[in-house]
Design a protein around this motif. Structure first.
Motif, PDB file in Angstrom:
ATOM      1  N   THR A  66       0.857  -1.177   0.000  1.00  0.00           N
ATOM      2  CA  THR A  66       0.000   0.000   0.000  1.00  0.00           C
ATOM      3  C   THR A  66       0.897   1.232   0.000  1.00  0.00           C
ATOM      4  O   THR A  66       1.677   1.419   0.935  1.00  0.00           O
ATOM      5  N   PRO A  67       0.833   2.051  -1.048  1.00  0.00           N
ATOM      6  CA  PRO A  67       1.605   3.290  -1.034  1.00  0.00           C
ATOM      7  C   PRO A  67       0.954   4.263  -0.041  1.00  0.00           C
ATOM      8  O   PRO A  67      -0.258   4.445  -0.055  1.00  0.00           O
ATOM      9  N   LEU A  68       1.760   4.867   0.826  1.00  0.00           N
ATOM     10  CA  LEU A  68       1.233   5.757   1.850  1.00  0.00           C
ATOM     11  C   LEU A  68       1.442   7.229   1.517  1.00  0.00           C
ATOM     12  O   LEU A  68       0.575   8.053   1.790  1.00  0.00           O
ATOM     13  N   LYS A  69       2.613   7.560   0.956  1.00  0.00           N
ATOM     14  CA  LYS A  69       2.910   8.961   0.680  1.00  0.00           C
ATOM     15  C   LYS A  69       4.061   9.070  -0.313  1.00  0.00           C
ATOM     16  O   LYS A  69       4.961   8.241  -0.309  1.00  0.00           O
ATOM     17  N   LYS A  70       4.042  10.118  -1.147  1.00  0.00           N
ATOM     18  CA  LYS A  70       5.105  10.382  -2.124  1.00  0.00           C
ATOM     19  C   LYS A  70       5.966  11.542  -1.622  1.00  0.00           C
ATOM     20  O   LYS A  70       5.467  12.434  -0.942  1.00  0.00           O
ATOM     21  N   PHE A  71       7.250  11.531  -2.032  1.00  0.00           N
ATOM     22  CA  PHE A  71       8.198  12.557  -1.612  1.00  0.00           C
ATOM     23  C   PHE A  71       9.079  12.969  -2.776  1.00  0.00           C
ATOM     24  O   PHE A  71       9.327  12.178  -3.682  1.00  0.00           O
ATOM     25  N   SER A  72       9.601  14.173  -2.696  1.00  0.00           N
ATOM     26  CA  SER A  72      10.499  14.653  -3.748  1.00  0.00           C
ATOM     27  C   SER A  72      11.959  14.291  -3.470  1.00  0.00           C
ATOM     28  O   SER A  72      12.783  14.342  -4.368  1.00  0.00           O
ATOM     29  N   ASN A  73      12.275  13.935  -2.205  1.00  0.00           N
ATOM     30  CA  ASN A  73      13.659  13.561  -1.909  1.00  0.00           C
ATOM     31  C   ASN A  73      13.721  12.513  -0.803  1.00  0.00           C
ATOM     32  O   ASN A  73      12.755  12.293  -0.076  1.00  0.00           O
ATOM     33  N   SER A  74      14.877  11.891  -0.679  1.00  0.00           N
ATOM     34  CA  SER A  74      15.042  10.773   0.252  1.00  0.00           C
ATOM     35  C   SER A  74      14.994  11.211   1.708  1.00  0.00           C
ATOM     36  O   SER A  74      14.536  10.458   2.568  1.00  0.00           O
ATOM     37  N   LEU A  75      15.462  12.413   2.019  1.00  0.00           N
ATOM     38  CA  LEU A  75      15.469  12.881   3.400  1.00  0.00           C
ATOM     39  C   LEU A  75      14.049  13.009   3.944  1.00  0.00           C
ATOM     40  O   LEU A  75      13.761  12.582   5.068  1.00  0.00           O
ATOM     41  N   GLU A  76      13.153  13.564   3.149  1.00  0.00           N
ATOM     42  CA  GLU A  76      11.748  13.671   3.570  1.00  0.00           C
ATOM     43  C   GLU A  76      11.144  12.281   3.777  1.00  0.00           C
ATOM     44  O   GLU A  76      10.423  12.054   4.756  1.00  0.00           O
ATOM     45  N   ALA A  77      11.431  11.370   2.859  1.00  0.00           N
ATOM     46  CA  ALA A  77      10.900  10.008   2.959  1.00  0.00           C
ATOM     47  C   ALA A  77      11.426   9.309   4.211  1.00  0.00           C
ATOM     48  O   ALA A  77      10.666   8.662   4.937  1.00  0.00           O
ATOM     49  N   MET A  78      12.719   9.463   4.488  1.00  0.00           N
ATOM     50  CA  MET A  78      13.317   8.827   5.655  1.00  0.00           C
ATOM     51  C   MET A  78      12.722   9.386   6.945  1.00  0.00           C
ATOM     52  O   MET A  78      12.403   8.630   7.866  1.00  0.00           O
ATOM     53  N   ARG A  79      12.533  10.691   7.017  1.00  0.00           N
ATOM     54  CA  ARG A  79      11.960  11.293   8.230  1.00  0.00           C
ATOM     55  C   ARG A  79      10.537  10.804   8.485  1.00  0.00           C
ATOM     56  O   ARG A  79      10.161  10.511   9.617  1.00  0.00           O
TER      57      ARG A  79
END
Length: 80
Positions: free
Chosen positions: A36-49
Motif C-alpha cells: 500500500t503506497p502511503l505517501k510520495k516525496f520529492s527527496n530521500s530525506l523527507e521520505a526517511m523522516r
C-alpha cells in the motif's frame, strides 16, 4: 497493489509503502506480494523522516521507502 502498479503511478519519486502481504523465501529474499503506497516525496530525506516517525508510532508495522526508478524489487534480509 503490486510493485509495478506503484511504479507506474509514481515514476521517479520517493514513496513510503506498507507491505500488506510479504514473506521471506528460502534464499533470504523478502518478497512483497501486496503493498500500500502511503505517501510520495520529492527527496530521500523527507521520505526517511516520515518513515522514522511512522516507525516510532508503530514499530511492528512493515514500512519501507524507495525511489521508484526500480523496476523489480528484491530485499535481502541480514542474519543477526
Amino acid at each position: 497493489m503490486k510493485w509495478k502498479d506503484v511504479c507506474q503511478t509514481s515514476p521517479n519519486q520517493w514513496v513510503l509503502i506498507e507491505a500488506v502481504q510479504a514473506y521471506t523465501n528460502e534464499d533470504g529474499e523478502r518478497i512483497l506480494e501486496e503493498i500500500t503506497p502511503l505517501k510520495k516525496f520529492s527527496n530521500s530525506l523527507e521520505a526517511m523522516r516520515e518513515y522514522q516517525a511512522l516507525h516510532r508510532e508503530d514499530p511492528k508495522g512493515n514500512y519501507m521507502y524507495f525511489i521508484l526508478t526500480v523496476k523489480s524489487l528484491i530485499l535481502l534480509r541480514k542474519n543477526g
